[in-house]
Design a protein around this motif. Structure first.
Motif, short mmCIF file in Angstrom:
data_model
loop_
_atom_site.label_atom_id
_atom_site.label_comp_id
_atom_site.label_asym_id
_atom_site.label_seq_id
_atom_site.Cartn_x
_atom_site.Cartn_y
_atom_site.Cartn_z
N CYS A 43 98.26 -35.88 -41.44
CA CYS A 43 98.20 -35.24 -42.75
C CYS A 43 99.52 -35.28 -43.51
O CYS A 43 99.57 -34.91 -44.69
CB CYS A 43 97.77 -33.78 -42.59
N HIS A 44 100.59 -35.66 -42.84
CA HIS A 44 101.93 -35.69 -43.45
C HIS A 44 102.36 -34.31 -43.92
O HIS A 44 103.04 -34.17 -44.94
CB HIS A 44 102.01 -36.69 -44.60
N GLU A 45 101.93 -33.27 -43.19
CA GLU A 45 102.34 -31.90 -43.50
C GLU A 45 102.04 -31.02 -42.30
O GLU A 45 101.33 -31.41 -41.38
CB GLU A 45 101.62 -31.36 -44.73
N THR A 47 100.15 -28.28 -40.32
CA THR A 47 98.76 -27.82 -40.33
C THR A 47 98.56 -26.79 -39.22
O THR A 47 99.43 -26.59 -38.38
CB THR A 47 97.79 -28.99 -40.06
N SER A 53 95.35 -27.38 -43.75
CA SER A 53 96.62 -27.12 -44.44
C SER A 53 96.70 -25.68 -44.91
O SER A 53 96.91 -25.39 -46.06
CB SER A 53 96.75 -28.07 -45.63
N LEU A 56 100.35 -24.21 -46.52
CA LEU A 56 100.64 -24.39 -47.92
C LEU A 56 99.70 -23.57 -48.79
O LEU A 56 100.08 -23.14 -49.87
CB LEU A 56 100.57 -25.88 -48.30
N CYS A 82 109.85 -33.63 -36.35
CA CYS A 82 109.90 -33.23 -37.76
C CYS A 82 111.21 -33.74 -38.34
O CYS A 82 112.28 -33.38 -37.86
CB CYS A 82 109.82 -31.71 -37.85
N SER A 86 113.07 -32.91 -44.07
CA SER A 86 112.09 -31.93 -44.54
C SER A 86 112.75 -30.60 -44.88
O SER A 86 112.24 -29.85 -45.72
CB SER A 86 110.98 -31.73 -43.50
#
Length: 139
Positions: A43-45, A47, A53, A56, A82, A86
Protein backbone atom coordinates in the motif's frame (compact mmCIF):
# COMPACT_ATOMS: atom_id res chain seq x y z
CA UNK A 1 13.75 -11.00 10.38
CA UNK A 2 15.78 -9.35 7.62
CA UNK A 3 14.32 -11.83 5.14
CA UNK A 4 10.82 -10.70 6.06
CA UNK A 5 11.30 -7.00 6.68
CA UNK A 6 14.41 -5.89 4.84
CA UNK A 7 17.26 -4.58 6.93
CA UNK A 8 15.99 -4.84 10.47
CA UNK A 9 19.41 -4.48 12.12
CA UNK A 10 22.72 -3.01 11.12
CA UNK A 11 24.35 -6.22 12.33
CA UNK A 12 27.62 -4.54 13.28
CA UNK A 13 25.74 -2.49 15.90
CA UNK A 14 24.28 -5.46 17.75
CA UNK A 15 26.23 -7.57 20.22
CA UNK A 16 26.41 -11.33 19.80
CA UNK A 17 24.59 -11.80 23.13
CA UNK A 18 21.52 -10.06 21.70
CA UNK A 19 21.41 -12.45 18.75
CA UNK A 20 22.00 -15.44 21.04
CA UNK A 21 18.77 -14.53 22.86
CA UNK A 22 16.84 -12.88 20.02
CA UNK A 23 13.70 -14.87 20.84
CA UNK A 24 13.71 -13.35 24.34
CA UNK A 25 13.53 -9.91 22.73
CA UNK A 26 10.90 -10.57 20.09
CA UNK A 27 9.25 -13.88 20.91
CA UNK A 28 7.66 -16.01 18.22
CA UNK A 29 6.58 -14.23 15.07
CA UNK A 30 2.88 -13.69 14.70
CA UNK A 31 1.67 -14.13 11.11
CA UNK A 32 -0.62 -11.09 11.36
CA UNK A 33 2.38 -8.98 12.34
CA UNK A 34 4.41 -10.35 9.43
CA UNK A 35 1.49 -9.69 7.06
CA UNK A 36 1.26 -6.09 8.28
CA UNK A 37 4.74 -5.35 6.90
CA UNK A 38 3.64 -6.87 3.57
CA UNK A 39 0.65 -4.50 3.60
CA UNK A 40 3.00 -1.55 4.23
CA UNK A 41 4.95 -2.44 1.10
CA UNK A 42 1.86 -3.17 -1.01
CA UNK A 43 0.00 0.00 0.00
CA UNK A 44 3.03 2.31 0.30
CA UNK A 45 1.76 3.49 3.69
CA UNK A 46 1.25 2.34 7.27
CA UNK A 47 -1.78 0.08 7.62
CA UNK A 48 -3.42 -2.03 10.28
CA UNK A 49 -2.86 -5.79 10.38
CA UNK A 50 -5.58 -6.29 7.75
CA UNK A 51 -4.11 -3.78 5.28
CA UNK A 52 -6.59 -0.96 5.93
CA UNK A 53 -5.35 2.62 5.97
CA UNK A 54 -7.00 3.43 9.30
CA UNK A 55 -4.10 5.52 10.60
CA UNK A 56 -4.44 8.19 7.97
CA UNK A 57 -8.21 8.09 8.37
CA UNK A 58 -7.79 9.09 12.01
CA UNK A 59 -5.06 11.66 11.35
CA UNK A 60 -7.17 14.54 12.69
CA UNK A 61 -7.23 12.73 16.03
CA UNK A 62 -3.44 12.29 15.90
CA UNK A 63 -2.94 15.94 15.12
CA UNK A 64 -5.10 16.98 18.06
CA UNK A 65 -3.01 14.77 20.36
CA UNK A 66 0.17 16.26 18.90
CA UNK A 67 -0.95 19.71 20.04
CA UNK A 68 -1.06 18.39 23.62
CA UNK A 69 2.51 17.07 23.73
CA UNK A 70 5.59 16.99 21.50
CA UNK A 71 6.81 13.87 19.70
CA UNK A 72 10.35 12.71 18.97
CA UNK A 73 10.71 10.05 16.30
CA UNK A 74 13.95 8.10 15.81
CA UNK A 75 14.82 6.53 12.47
CA UNK A 76 17.81 4.42 11.53
CA UNK A 77 19.44 5.69 8.36
CA UNK A 78 19.85 2.11 7.10
CA UNK A 79 16.35 0.99 8.10
CA UNK A 80 15.05 -1.58 5.64
CA UNK A 81 11.51 -1.61 7.02
CA UNK A 82 10.69 2.09 6.87
CA UNK A 83 12.71 4.66 4.95
CA UNK A 84 14.28 7.36 7.11
CA UNK A 85 12.98 9.83 4.49
CA UNK A 86 9.48 9.15 5.79
CA UNK A 87 10.31 11.13 8.94
CA UNK A 88 10.72 14.34 6.91
CA UNK A 89 7.49 13.69 5.03
CA UNK A 90 5.65 13.12 8.29
CA UNK A 91 7.15 16.28 9.81
CA UNK A 92 5.93 18.32 6.85
CA UNK A 93 2.47 16.89 7.33
CA UNK A 94 2.33 17.46 11.09
CA UNK A 95 3.78 20.99 10.78
CA UNK A 96 0.65 22.01 8.91
CA UNK A 97 -1.42 21.46 12.04
CA UNK A 98 1.00 21.70 14.96
CA UNK A 99 4.22 23.47 13.93
CA UNK A 100 7.27 22.47 15.90
CA UNK A 101 5.62 19.71 17.91
CA UNK A 102 6.96 16.78 15.86
CA UNK A 103 10.69 16.28 15.70
CA UNK A 104 12.81 13.46 14.42
CA UNK A 105 16.38 12.27 14.36
CA UNK A 106 17.96 10.04 11.74
CA UNK A 107 20.58 7.85 13.38
CA UNK A 108 23.48 7.32 10.99
CA UNK A 109 24.67 3.77 10.39
CA UNK A 110 21.72 2.17 12.17
CA UNK A 111 18.91 -0.07 11.01
CA UNK A 112 15.45 -0.42 12.53
CA UNK A 113 15.88 -2.28 15.82
CA UNK A 114 19.49 -1.39 16.64
CA UNK A 115 18.32 2.18 17.35
CA UNK A 116 16.84 0.66 20.49
CA UNK A 117 18.97 -2.38 21.35
CA UNK A 118 22.24 -1.74 19.52
CA UNK A 119 25.63 -1.40 21.19
CA UNK A 120 25.87 2.34 20.43
CA UNK A 121 22.52 3.49 21.83
CA UNK A 122 24.10 5.12 24.89
CA UNK A 123 26.26 7.41 22.75
CA UNK A 124 24.40 7.77 19.45
CA UNK A 125 20.70 7.46 20.29
CA UNK A 126 19.86 8.14 23.93
CA UNK A 127 21.50 11.60 24.05
CA UNK A 128 18.84 12.76 21.56
CA UNK A 129 16.10 11.26 23.71
CA UNK A 130 17.47 12.80 26.91
CA UNK A 131 17.81 16.23 25.28
CA UNK A 132 14.23 15.99 24.03
CA UNK A 133 12.91 15.01 27.47
CA UNK A 134 14.86 17.85 29.11
CA UNK A 135 13.26 20.53 26.91
CA UNK A 136 10.95 23.01 28.56
CA UNK A 137 7.30 22.43 27.63
CA UNK A 138 5.85 24.82 25.06
CA UNK A 139 2.65 26.57 25.99
Amino acid sequence: MDLLYGRDFAIGNVDRAVFDFIDDHFGPLNMDTVAQAIHFARCHEITDWQGASVYLDSLAKSLALLEAFPVLSLHGEDNGLCSADSAELLKDYYDQAAPGRYRYRVIAGHGHQDCLIGRHVATQVFPHVLAFLAEEPQS
